[in-house]
Design a protein around this motif. Structure first.
Motif, mmCIF file in Angstrom:
data_model
loop_
_atom_site.group_PDB
_atom_site.id
_atom_site.type_symbol
_atom_site.label_atom_id
_atom_site.label_comp_id
_atom_site.label_asym_id
_atom_site.label_seq_id
_atom_site.Cartn_x
_atom_site.Cartn_y
_atom_site.Cartn_z
ATOM 1 N N LYS A 457 28.097 69.427 -18.190
ATOM 2 C CA LYS A 457 28.238 68.929 -19.559
ATOM 3 C C LYS A 457 26.876 68.605 -20.172
ATOM 4 C CE LYS A 457 32.724 66.749 -18.481
ATOM 5 N NZ LYS A 457 32.824 67.240 -17.096
ATOM 6 N N GLN A 459 24.748 66.275 -19.318
ATOM 7 C CA GLN A 459 24.581 64.839 -19.497
ATOM 8 C C GLN A 459 24.680 64.155 -18.143
ATOM 9 O OE1 GLN A 459 27.976 64.163 -22.129
ATOM 10 N NE2 GLN A 459 29.185 63.339 -20.428
ATOM 11 N N LEU A 485 27.560 59.825 -30.371
ATOM 12 C CA LEU A 485 27.366 60.607 -29.137
ATOM 13 C C LEU A 485 28.088 61.942 -29.228
ATOM 14 C CD1 LEU A 485 27.793 57.798 -26.432
ATOM 15 C CD2 LEU A 485 25.658 58.849 -27.213
ATOM 16 N N HIS A 486 29.290 61.938 -29.817
ATOM 17 C CA HIS A 486 30.047 63.183 -29.967
ATOM 18 C C HIS A 486 29.294 64.148 -30.871
ATOM 19 C CE1 HIS A 486 33.679 65.632 -29.905
ATOM 20 N NE2 HIS A 486 33.552 65.794 -31.235
ATOM 21 N N HIS A 490 27.830 65.225 -26.769
ATOM 22 C CA HIS A 490 28.143 64.619 -25.479
ATOM 23 C C HIS A 490 29.651 64.470 -25.285
ATOM 24 C CE1 HIS A 490 24.006 63.832 -24.354
ATOM 25 N NE2 HIS A 490 23.793 63.415 -25.595
ATOM 26 N N HIS A 491 30.065 64.494 -24.025
ATOM 27 C CA HIS A 491 31.469 64.357 -23.641
ATOM 28 C C HIS A 491 31.752 62.886 -23.341
ATOM 29 C CE1 HIS A 491 32.147 68.774 -23.056
ATOM 30 N NE2 HIS A 491 30.822 68.716 -23.038
ATOM 31 N N THR A 492 32.646 62.289 -24.097
ATOM 32 C CA THR A 492 32.876 60.855 -24.014
ATOM 33 C C THR A 492 34.365 60.547 -23.917
ATOM 34 O OG1 THR A 492 32.997 60.664 -26.417
ATOM 35 C CG2 THR A 492 30.822 60.369 -25.401
ATOM 36 N N ILE A 535 30.664 60.106 -20.336
ATOM 37 C CA ILE A 535 30.119 58.842 -20.809
ATOM 38 C C ILE A 535 31.316 58.023 -21.279
ATOM 39 C CG2 ILE A 535 28.646 57.699 -22.507
ATOM 40 C CD1 ILE A 535 26.924 60.224 -22.538
ATOM 41 N N GLY A 633 22.736 58.326 -19.722
ATOM 42 C CA GLY A 633 23.661 59.349 -20.171
ATOM 43 C C GLY A 633 23.000 60.701 -20.402
ATOM 44 N N ILE A 635 20.795 61.330 -22.615
ATOM 45 C CA ILE A 635 20.591 61.547 -24.054
ATOM 46 C C ILE A 635 19.113 61.819 -24.341
ATOM 47 C CG2 ILE A 635 20.821 60.450 -26.315
ATOM 48 C CD1 ILE A 635 23.139 58.875 -25.218
#
Length: 635
Positions: A457, A459, A485-486, A490-492, A535, A633, A635
């Motif tokens: 992913k 991250q 974050l999305h 990022h996958h949350t 995350i 994360g 980032i």
């Protein structure tokens, strides 16, 4: 001058010393309710066995006039109640140990406090005793604390009881009073499984039936207290039990020496014996036994030694060595009787530190099966244990523990429970047996790791734990952080308190016990989601520091962020988006955090958001910027 090799020493001092060394030693405690005369009895024993010097006696007479409670008579309790607080209050607070001896036996007696507040000290004194003298005030009879102490000494493996009905002189030496107390106590104690209950009427203040038979009680024809203590048959020595050696220290002064230091908890060991590491099953042979006084061919229970093995075996502090043919149990789940000492209640699901002879590990009560009524010994359903209550619990530890059932080995079957925030001892336990489920459930090895899932992913897994009062803005800020974050690709996943209570935790209320379980379940889910490489944003009031610490320690190092959404309660009440504060202040909503239930604010959060100074969008942006600066994360 005497010849050291001459007959004077052989028949005099040497003979005396040999006689003293060969006497058996009895450890016993005095226990019972407040003001039953425990300290007075021990003072009388010391006086009658000639262990008070003239200057001590003179000081005692002076102290009796100042602090005494016996009028013009010497107050023997002051020999033991040495703390100024004890003398001023007339009670025993700490455990006082005293040594005395007669012609037949040596004794170590522990004077334990009778006040309910100091039950933990009483349990400490009983933990090494072989006999208990349970005192009962003849005027008051068997009280709740008498029953509690009797139950505790039973749990701690003491099988010999002396029921000392004290202050019988204040009841005119009445046999019927004595008989009624003995009958009531025996009926109560029958389920406790004592091997022997010997009842003696006495007056510790005047010495009646302590060391001299009382002429005021011709109806009693049994032994004096001293005579009984001299003749009671001692339990089997721990040296007869299987070998147990908890390692306290790995000694490595130089490259050519590696030893394992500790005190032998039970059994014996000799050079050449094979030993096994309980947790790993690795074997080795004893090459040498080292002490401060030199090398030994063999050692036994109670000796402090350093064992050197002939093989390189992986052993560290907390490991336990035993003989291969008599190994201890090893498990991370077991049932135990727990005595709770702390003002804060024991909560199933809450994480504590469990400490054995040499090792410590995080642990929690997974199930409180029942508590025990100390008066009737009946089993009662319970959701928690209050101070001085006794319960039967299933306990889960983070690491496997080597132990024996307490009934088989007192040294390796006990533990203490430590509060993770204050480091205070909050409970003591006696292990009953390992749980069978622990033998049937094993971790399954999975090849795809959490790091691999995160890499797919692009991250790193992380858990962002938002905590604060109801109405503080936790959910709003967490939602904005997730949106940012999305947007960054990022996958949350967000776990929100209200949403989770509609599904996974819909069976839980808002009592302290349910709040603890609520956070435990959510933390487990968050850990699984972080293992999936996500995350995870967790938005829960999570009012207790101990549960937030538990959640942090479940996650991988550096992947847990505690984010304190700091909003004054006055502002939260003004906002009151769900009308909860209004209900709580009107008394229509119980256990509401900040009103009728406490909120323990984070002391050192990773991120501290003060909502009265910035709006939610700016605060959410500051969280993402913090994650970027600290590489959380990925980032």
């Amino acid at each position: 001058m005497l010849n050291p090799a001459g007959p004077e020493l052989s028949g005099g001092v040497r003979g005396y010393l040999n006689h003293q060394e060969n006497k058996t030693l009895l450890r016993f405690i005095t226990c019972g309710s407040v003001d039953d005369g425990k300290s007075t009895l021990i003072g009388r024993l010391l006086y009658d066995t000639k262990l008070i010097f003239e200057d001590q006696l003179a000081a005692l007479e002076s102290d009796s006039r100042k602090h005494g409670t016996a009028g013009e008579v010497i107050d023997f309790a002051l020999l033991v109640d040495g703390l100024e607080a004890e003398r001023e209050q007339g009670i025993t607070i700490d455990v006082a140990y005293r040594f005395f001896a007669t012609q037949k036996r040596k004794f170590i007696v522990a004077d334990t406090p009778g006040h309910e507040e100091y039950t933990s000290n009483m349990a400490t004194g009983a933990s090494t005793a072989e006999l208990a003298v349970v005192l009962v005030d003849a005027r008051k009879g068997v009280l709740e604390q008498t029953r509690r102490h009797s139950h505790i000494v039973s749990l701690l493996g003491i099988r010999h009881i002396v029921l000392a009905v004290n202050k019988i002189d204040l009841m005119d030496h009445d046999q019927s009073v004595f008989d009624a107390i003995v009958e009531e106590y025996r009926a109560f104690a029958k389920p406790l499984g004592f091997d022997d209950i010997h009842a003696i009427p006495l007056s510790a203040r005047f010495g009646d039936n302590v060391s001299i038979r009382s002429t005021a009680m011709p109806w009693y024809d049994g032994p004096t207290l001293i005579e009984h203590l001299e003749s009671v048959v001692l339990p089997d020595s721990a040296v007869e039990l299987p070998f147990r050696f908890p390692v306290q220290l790995v000694v490595r002064p130089h490259l050519d020496f590696r030893g394992f230091a500790g005190q032998i908890a039970s059994g014996k060991v000799a050079v050449g014996d094979q030993v096994v590491v309980a947790n790993s099953g690795q074997m080795g042979s004893v090459k040498s036994i080292v002490t401060a006084d030199g090398l030994l061919d063999a050692a036994r229970e109670g000796q402090a030694v350093t064992l050197v093995l002939d093989d390189e075996v992986d052993i560290s502090r907390g490991s336990m060595l035993s003989h291969p043919d008599a190994r201890p149990l090893v498990s991370d789940q077991f049932q135990a009787h727990v005595i709770w000492f702390d003002k804060k209640t024991l909560m199933p699901g809450r994480s504590y530190i469990l400490r054995t002879e040499t090792m410590s590990t995080p642990a929690s009560v997974t199930k409180l099966k029942h508590k025990i009524d100390v008066n009737s010994l009946t089993l009662e359903a319970a959701t928690h244990l209050d101070r001085n209550e006794i319960g039967v619990c299933n306990i889960s530890t983070q690491m496997p523990v080597a132990f024996d059932a307490y009934r088989d080995n007192r040294a390796t079957g006990n533990f203490t429970m430590i509060d993770r925030m204050t480091n205070a001892t909050v409970g003591a336990g006696m292990i009953d047996h390992a749980l069978r489920r622990a033998d049937n459930v094993h971790l399954q090895s999975i090849d795809v790791t959490r790091e691999a899932r995160g890499a797919l992913k692009h991250q790193k897994p992380a858990v962002l734990w938002f905590t604060g009062l109801s109405g503080s803005g936790k959910s709003t800020i967490a939602n904005l952080v997730e949106k940012q974050l999305h947007a960054l690709g990022h996958h949350t996943m967000t776990l929100d308190g209200d949403n989770v209570r509609h599904g996974l935790n819909r069976d839980l209320g808002f009592t302290e016990a349910d709040r603890v379980e609520n956070i435990r379940r959510v933390a487990e889910v968050a850990r699984l989601m972080s293992d999936a490489g996500l995350i995870v944003l967790v938005s829960f009031i999570s009012p207790f520091r101990s549960e937030r610490l538990m959640a942090r320690e479940m996650m991988a190092s550096g992947e847990f962020l505690e984010i304190f959404v700091d909003t004054p309660i006055e502002e939260c009440a003004r906002r009151d988006p769900k009308g909860l504060y209004k209900k709580a202040m009107a008394g229509n909503l119980a256990n509401f955090t900040g009103i009728s239930s406490p909120y323990e604010a984070p002391e050192q959060p990773d991120i501290h958001l003060k909502t009265v100074e910035q709006n939610a969008e700016a605060l959410a942006m500051s969280v993402v910027e913090w994650m970027t600066r600290n590489s959380v994360g990925g980032i």
